[in-house]
Design an enzyme around this catalytic site. Structure first.
Site, PDB file in Angstrom:
ATOM      1  N   VAL A   1       0.856  -1.183   0.000  1.00 53.73           N
ATOM      2  CA  VAL A   1       0.000   0.000   0.000  1.00 53.73           C
ATOM      3  C   VAL A   1       0.889   1.230   0.000  1.00 53.73           C
ATOM      4  O   VAL A   1       1.718   1.404   0.893  1.00 53.73           O
ATOM      5  CB  VAL A   1      -0.939   0.010   1.224  1.00 53.73           C
ATOM      6  CG1 VAL A   1      -1.819   1.253   1.212  1.00 53.73           C
ATOM      7  CG2 VAL A   1      -1.788  -1.253   1.258  1.00 53.73           C
ATOM      8  N   ASP A   2       0.732   2.079  -1.004  1.00 48.94           N
ATOM      9  CA  ASP A   2       1.598   3.250  -1.139  1.00 48.94           C
ATOM     10  C   ASP A   2       0.764   4.434  -1.609  1.00 48.94           C
ATOM     11  O   ASP A   2       0.430   4.545  -2.794  1.00 48.94           O
ATOM     12  CB  ASP A   2       2.726   2.956  -2.130  1.00 48.94           C
ATOM     13  CG  ASP A   2       3.729   4.095  -2.218  1.00 48.94           C
ATOM     14  OD1 ASP A   2       3.567   5.090  -1.476  1.00 48.94           O
ATOM     15  OD2 ASP A   2       4.672   4.005  -3.026  1.00 48.94           O
ATOM     16  N   SER A   3       0.448   5.348  -0.680  1.00 46.68           N
ATOM     17  CA  SER A   3      -0.345   6.526  -1.038  1.00 46.68           C
ATOM     18  C   SER A   3       0.458   7.510  -1.875  1.00 46.68           C
ATOM     19  O   SER A   3      -0.107   8.453  -2.425  1.00 46.68           O
ATOM     20  CB  SER A   3      -0.854   7.218   0.232  1.00 46.68           C
ATOM     21  OG  SER A   3       0.236   7.650   1.034  1.00 46.68           O
TER      22      SER A   3
END
Length: 392
Positions: free
Chosen positions: A208-210
């Protein structure tokens, strides 16, 4: 009047009145430096100050002057224990080292001879520790002598710039020492955020990488999930950055299962990507997800998908996604930061290119140049981690 007090432990600024008597300044410095008045020697431009009842202005002190304080006892030889005897303080320190596995591991990397002596030879341990302390004190003394030499010519612009840089480095090191004492976790590597997902009945560990604009899937992962037949090649392109990677196209709609929820997602399929699935900002916003670090979970509505613990994170994946330049209508994946393992593998090979100020920053802790480079090698080139090893 603003003065900079320089001593063996570093430097610090103080504000005093120019009418203050020298005796009162001695008393103030006793509190600040923990050096009794009887052992203090104050130097201004290499000149010893005397006259306890004289005012600072009468002694020639001006605002922004650097005042050096010496401890007379520091230069006096200390009594040594009898031959064959063990210093109680050193023995207590040795037992403390032996009782700390993490410290022993760091010591084995930076000073293997001290680690071995701590296990089997108390006398040799004491000798090596005393030798290391002597080297640190000598380095501090050399630095102080250089400061005094530079300050002897107050009109030399280069000398004053060098003094300013030395004081700045000392303040940086003091700040780092405080961080090591009160916030040591800031020097540890941070694991990326991974969750378990299922795409087309295929379990995947997704990062998960915003900070990534698009959700990206590797070619091998897309083939394993059986969704290559859905790839729209009109959105093909090339990702350019540190290297190049081919964007094969886009899957516009596919089912992804997170926990007990089924979501419809789209993926950019990239050839040569070293990560199976990067869950980017586009899907986070589309499904109104929240990265909750307090709960250590990805929150979707009232459901929490816990992030994987560090030992379950796939170490074989190196985040090598770079910004893409796709045709009109396609979204470009933004590069993810490199995995810590990849960084640690690359940094040691850069020993010959360590910046001089990085080496000097480690040397300022009281080690010589060779030891500073040794610490940097052990720390993968990171001066903060190297300092942490030294202060442990």
């Amino acid at each position: 009047m603003h003065l900079t007090i320089v001593h063996d432990g570093g430097s610090f600024p103080i504000e005093v009145d120019e009418s203050m008597e020298l005796g009162n300044l001695h008393a103030l410095l006793e509190l600040e430096c923990e050096i009794p008045v009887a052992r203090q020697v104050l130097l201004l431009n290499g000149r010893r100050l005397g006259g306890a009842n004289e005012s600072l202005s009468a002694l020639g002190l001006k605002s922004n002057d650097a005042l050096y304080i010496h401890d007379l006892q520091r230069h006096q030889p200390q009594s040594q224990p009898p031959a064959g005897a063990t210093d109680p303080q050193l023995e207590a320190h040795r037992r403390q080292v032996l009782g700390n596995p993490q410290l022993m591991q760091q010591l084995a990397q930076t000073h293997p001879e001290i680690a071995e002596a701590a296990r089997s030879n108390p006398q040799e341990f004491g000798r090596l520790v005393a030798q290391l302390r002597g080297q640190q004190q000598e380095s501090a003394r050399q630095q102080q002598m250089e400061m005094e030499r530079l300050n002897a010519d107050p009109y030399n612009v280069e000398a004053q710039q060098r003094i300013e840089e030395m004081i700045r480095q000392e303040n940086i090191m003091r700040n780092m020492e405080l961080a090591l004492e009160h916030n040591p976790e800031s020097f540890a590597s941070v694991s990326m955020l991974y969750i378990d997902v299922v795409v087309n009945n295929t379990p995947i560990q997704a990062m998960v990488d915003s900070g990534a604009q698009a959700t990206v899937m590797s070619l091998s992962c897309a083939e394993r999930c059986g969704i290559m037949r859905l790839v729209d090649s009109r959105f093909a392109g090339e990702a350019r950055g540190v290297g190049r990677a081919k964007i094969l196209g886009r899957v516009h709609n596919a089912q992804m299962k997170l926990g007990d929820q089924i979501l419809m997602c789209s993926f950019t399929v990239m050839e040569g990507a070293h990560i199976n699935l990067l869950f980017g900002l586009d899907m986070l916003k589309r499904h109104q997800m929240c990265i909750d670090l307090k709960q250590n979970a990805l929150v979707i509505g009232d459901k929490c998908i816990e992030f994987l613990p560090e030992h379950l994170i796939p170490r074989s994946e190196m985040d090598a996604l770079v910004a893409a330049d796709p045709p009109a209508g396609a979204q470009a994946p933004v590069a993810a930061p490199p995995a810590a393992d990849a960084v640690q593998q690359q940094l040691p090979r850069q020993r010959a290119t360590y910046a001089e100020n990085v080496i000097e920053a480690v040397m300022a802790l009281g080690v010589d140049r060779e030891q500073a480079i040794h610490y940097l090698d052990a720390a993968g080139g990171n001066p903060d981690v190297a300092a942490g090893m030294l202060f442990s």
